[in-house]
Design an enzyme around this catalytic site. Structure first.
Site, PDB file in Angstrom:
ATOM      1  N   ASP A  85     -36.109  15.658  38.364  1.00 16.97           N
ATOM      2  CA  ASP A  85     -37.269  14.961  37.811  1.00 16.97           C
ATOM      3  C   ASP A  85     -38.526  15.232  38.629  1.00 16.97           C
ATOM      4  O   ASP A  85     -39.325  14.336  38.879  1.00 16.97           O
ATOM      5  CB  ASP A  85     -37.021  13.452  37.711  1.00 16.97           C
ATOM      6  CG  ASP A  85     -38.137  12.737  36.945  1.00 16.97           C
ATOM      7  OD1 ASP A  85     -38.640  13.306  35.967  1.00 16.97           O
ATOM      8  OD2 ASP A  85     -38.517  11.621  37.339  1.00 16.97           O
ATOM      9  N   ASN A  98     -47.023  11.768  43.710  1.00 17.66           N
ATOM     10  CA  ASN A  98     -46.864  11.414  42.314  1.00 17.66           C
ATOM     11  C   ASN A  98     -48.220  11.517  41.628  1.00 17.66           C
ATOM     12  O   ASN A  98     -49.017  12.415  41.915  1.00 17.66           O
ATOM     13  CB  ASN A  98     -46.235  10.014  42.192  1.00 17.66           C
ATOM     14  CG  ASN A  98     -45.596   9.778  40.840  1.00 17.66           C
ATOM     15  OD1 ASN A  98     -46.252   9.433  39.879  1.00 17.66           O
ATOM     16  ND2 ASN A  98     -44.279   9.958  40.763  1.00 17.66           N
ATOM     17  N   ASN A 123     -41.084  16.532  33.378  1.00 16.20           N
ATOM     18  CA  ASN A 123     -39.700  16.992  33.449  1.00 16.20           C
ATOM     19  C   ASN A 123     -39.172  17.443  32.095  1.00 16.20           C
ATOM     20  O   ASN A 123     -39.575  16.928  31.053  1.00 16.20           O
ATOM     21  CB  ASN A 123     -38.812  15.854  33.958  1.00 16.20           C
ATOM     22  CG  ASN A 123     -38.903  14.618  33.075  1.00 16.20           C
ATOM     23  OD1 ASN A 123     -39.848  13.859  33.178  1.00 16.20           O
ATOM     24  ND2 ASN A 123     -37.927  14.415  32.205  1.00 16.20           N
ATOM     25  N   ARG A 165     -44.778  17.267  42.895  1.00 14.99           N
ATOM     26  CA  ARG A 165     -43.762  16.272  43.227  1.00 14.99           C
ATOM     27  C   ARG A 165     -42.619  16.885  44.010  1.00 14.99           C
ATOM     28  O   ARG A 165     -41.950  16.203  44.787  1.00 14.99           O
ATOM     29  CB  ARG A 165     -43.229  15.608  41.949  1.00 14.99           C
ATOM     30  CG  ARG A 165     -44.055  14.384  41.612  1.00 14.99           C
ATOM     31  CD  ARG A 165     -43.800  13.757  40.297  1.00 14.99           C
ATOM     32  NE  ARG A 165     -42.468  13.251  40.017  1.00 14.99           N
ATOM     33  CZ  ARG A 165     -42.215  12.461  38.975  1.00 14.99           C
ATOM     34  NH1 ARG A 165     -43.208  12.082  38.172  1.00 14.99           N
ATOM     35  NH2 ARG A 165     -40.999  12.040  38.712  1.00 14.99           N
ATOM     36  N   ARG A 202     -55.154   4.641  33.207  1.00 19.83           N
ATOM     37  CA  ARG A 202     -55.823   5.241  34.358  1.00 19.83           C
ATOM     38  C   ARG A 202     -57.317   5.480  34.166  1.00 19.83           C
ATOM     39  O   ARG A 202     -57.994   5.883  35.108  1.00 19.83           O
ATOM     40  CB  ARG A 202     -55.109   6.540  34.744  1.00 19.83           C
ATOM     41  CG  ARG A 202     -53.661   6.274  35.129  1.00 19.83           C
ATOM     42  CD  ARG A 202     -52.923   7.463  35.692  1.00 19.83           C
ATOM     43  NE  ARG A 202     -51.599   7.051  36.102  1.00 19.83           N
ATOM     44  CZ  ARG A 202     -50.498   7.124  35.341  1.00 19.83           C
ATOM     45  NH1 ARG A 202     -50.589   7.621  34.115  1.00 19.83           N
ATOM     46  NH2 ARG A 202     -49.341   6.701  35.784  1.00 19.83           N
TER      47      ARG A 202
END
Length: 591
Positions: free
Chosen positions: A320, A417, A278, A347, A134
């Site tokens: 998740d 996300n 998570n 999320r 990224r």
């Protein structure tokens, strides 16, 4: 073009050019003031607070139609997938990472390659969600980025020659690095990926000049943090104070909570803000309790890695719903006083506004159309009020290999996300790239094995609507109001930028770079880049003209994990190009 012993491709004609570019080292002051210097971009987030707001207004709603391509640079080869990078620009040079842990230095005026560095990745890397990178960080004479085999690499920014390379974690246990590092007070700060493999999340700081480890802070309760003094490891307190308080038995030893999206930094409070992923495994019935510090936001002292405060968005996460999404610092006025706030779109479908000085909950509200796993948030604490029947069932209750399946919304890929949102200092709105999808999810028995998937769950994702999945939203953090929305047929998976020219930029999987009116949401501009845009756009000024750049190249988690949603995007072309646009100087007009 030639390749040297370090695996660096260097354009011979560009070597002299690189020397002339490298006159200015990047300082701590440059990084802290990045949001006020539109002639360069030296931090991920266009400023350490991550607002992704540019003060430039030459390009605006009156002349956006004149934005035109200046050059396009191909990342080349067959490695064309998942281009999620945000470019950096310094002294006329663009530094941009690409899939498979590659980085390029490019002449920002012409698009000519100066150098290229390819990390030598081993065969056994285990990225869960595509081979993305990224972005990078710049400091002094170095450009620094992370790799899929969990290393930090510091290169000379003018020549691409390695200055130091440090192993952050064991890739054979499932660790990787996909996020852009940040630099604070001469320290390179990085997180790690790997939550699907039962790793232990952590945040670490390295000396930017030497690569020496300065401190490490595990993000699972019960693990010891350390600082390093004169080369010696010194204990700096157990995360959370002691082991096993919010975890059963020994499960905290493989607790997940990966810090895979990296962090932001707020100079006002001298705090790093990192989100955690998570808990492991996904099957929440195996680990009753809140499972700190998973699915949380942490404020961390940049000097020694101590945790100042935490806020958990999804306790005992069973869906998740990683809490890694960026926490963006911003100020607003209320009752005649300035509130030092920070916001995140989780999320799990809720948008949170926190006091960034102490982590106190200010307010929270849904930013997606439907949430099934929770009835709402406690108005005092922000803790979710779990919905009856909203959690996937326990396999032990059915004496079988599979627990009761539930329909959950949002899907585990989230209401939002990784793709960063943006905050406008002019409108006071957050621009949130989001998705409307649901999932069937069930739990399964599982046990930990090093380097193996540690899920204990199965799932199928499906669109929530026939006409659209992606929604770009303008959200008011003071009221929770959705001011406007743009609906997109395919999921949105790229970042957002906003400007003082009353513009909001983002990309779509259909290949478009798009610009919208920041106040009304009217689409004002589109350009098809030839492949899905899952990168994050930036803008800067050079030679009296305003430029916009974005990486194009379809990939990321959606085609890998998207279930029925993957069918929507199965015909999208992959690619690997950074596109650069400019507004000609003779088209500058008042807005």
């Amino acid at each position: 073009m030639r390749t040297n012993k370090f695996g660096i491709r260097i354009a011979a004609s560009a070597l002299a050019m690189a020397v002339s570019y490298g006159a200015h080292a990047v300082t701590d002051e440059d990084i802290i003031n990045d949001h006020n210097t539109p002639e360069d971009i030296v931090s991920y987030g266009m400023g350490t607070q991550g607002q992704r707001y540019s003060t430039l207004e030459d390009l605006n709603t009156s002349n956006i139609q004149y934005l035109q391509p200046a050059w396009a640079f191909s990342f080349g080869g067959e490695k064309q997938r998942g281009q999620e990078s945000q470019p950096l620009i310094k002294d006329g040079v663009m530094y941009v990472t690409a899939s498979y842990s590659r980085i390029y230095a490019i002449d920002a005026r012409t698009g000519e390659e100066i150098w290229q560095y390819d990390a030598r990745l081993p065969d056994g890397i285990m990225p869960c969600c595509d081979v993305v990178n990224r972005g990078a960080a710049i400091y002094g004479d170095k450009v620094i980025f992370g790799t899929l085999d969990a290393k930090l690499v510091a290169l000379n920014k003018d020549t691409g020659k390695p200055m130091w390379i440090k192993k952050v974690a064991d890739y054979q246990a499932g660790y990787a690095i996909t996020a852009a590092p940040i630099v604070v007070k001469g320290k390179v700060i990085t997180g790690v990926s790997g939550g699907e493999f039962g790793i232990v999340g952590k945040v670490e700081a390295y000396d930017a000049n030497t690569g020496d480890l300065v401190w490490t802070r595990p993000t699972v309760e019960g693990h010891m943090g350390y600082v390093y003094k004169d080369g010696k490891k010194v204990e700096n307190g157990i995360s959370g104070g002691k082991a096993g308080v919010t975890w059963p038995g020994e499960m905290w030893k493989n607790g997940g909570a990966a810090t895979w999206l990296g962090g932001t930094y707020d100079a006002d409070t001298d705090s790093l803000f990192f989100g955690t992923g998570n808990p492991a495994p996904w099957n929440s019935h195996l680990r009753p309790g809140d499972n700190l510090f998973s699915s949380s936001r942490l404020a961390i002292d940049p000097d020694d890695g101590s945790i100042k405060w935490h806020f958990q968005t999804t306790p005992n996460d069973g869906w998740d719903y990683d809490g890694v999404n960026e926490l963006i610092s911003f100020d607003y006025e209320e009752n005649g006083e300035t509130v030092k706030a920070a916001a995140t779109a989780d999320r799990n479908g809720f948008f949170y506004v926190l006091n960034r000085e102490n982590g106190d909950f200010i307010r929270g509200f849904p930013f997606v159309d439907k949430i099934t796993w929770a009835e709402g948030l406690d108005p005092e604490t922000g803790r979710p009020i779990f919905a009856d029947g909203g959690r996937p069932g326990n396999p032990a209750d059915l004496d079988g290999d599979k627990g009761e399946t539930v329909l959950a919304q949002p899907a585990f890929l989230g209401g939002k996300n990784w793709m960063p949102m943006a905050f406008s200092q002019d409108t006071g709105l957050f621009y949130v790239p989001s998705n409307e999808w649901s999932m069937d999810i069930w739990n399964e028995p599982v046990s930990y094995k090093k380097g193996a998937a540690f899920l204990g769950a199965g799932f199928t994702i499906k669109p929530a609507n026939d006409e659209y999945i992606g929604v770009l939203r303008a959200m008011d953090p003071k009221t929770g109001e959705e001011v406007w929305r743009y609906e997109n047929p395919a999921p949105l998976w790229g970042g957002v930028m906003t400007t003082a020219g009353n513009l909001v930029f983002t990309g779509t999987p259909e290949g478009y770079l798009k610009a919208f009116d920041a106040k009304t949401g009217e689409e004002l501009y589109r350009f098809n880049t030839g492949s899905g845009v899952v990168g994050t756009p930036v803008t800067w000024t050079m030679d009296g003209e305003q430029y916009v750049s974005v990486s194009s190249g379809w990939g990321g988690a959606v085609p890998l994990w998207g279930g029925e949603v993957a069918k929507v995007v199965k015909n999208f072309n992959q690619g690997g190009t950074v596109w650069t646009f400019k507004l000609p100087s003779d088209r500058v007009a008042s807005n």
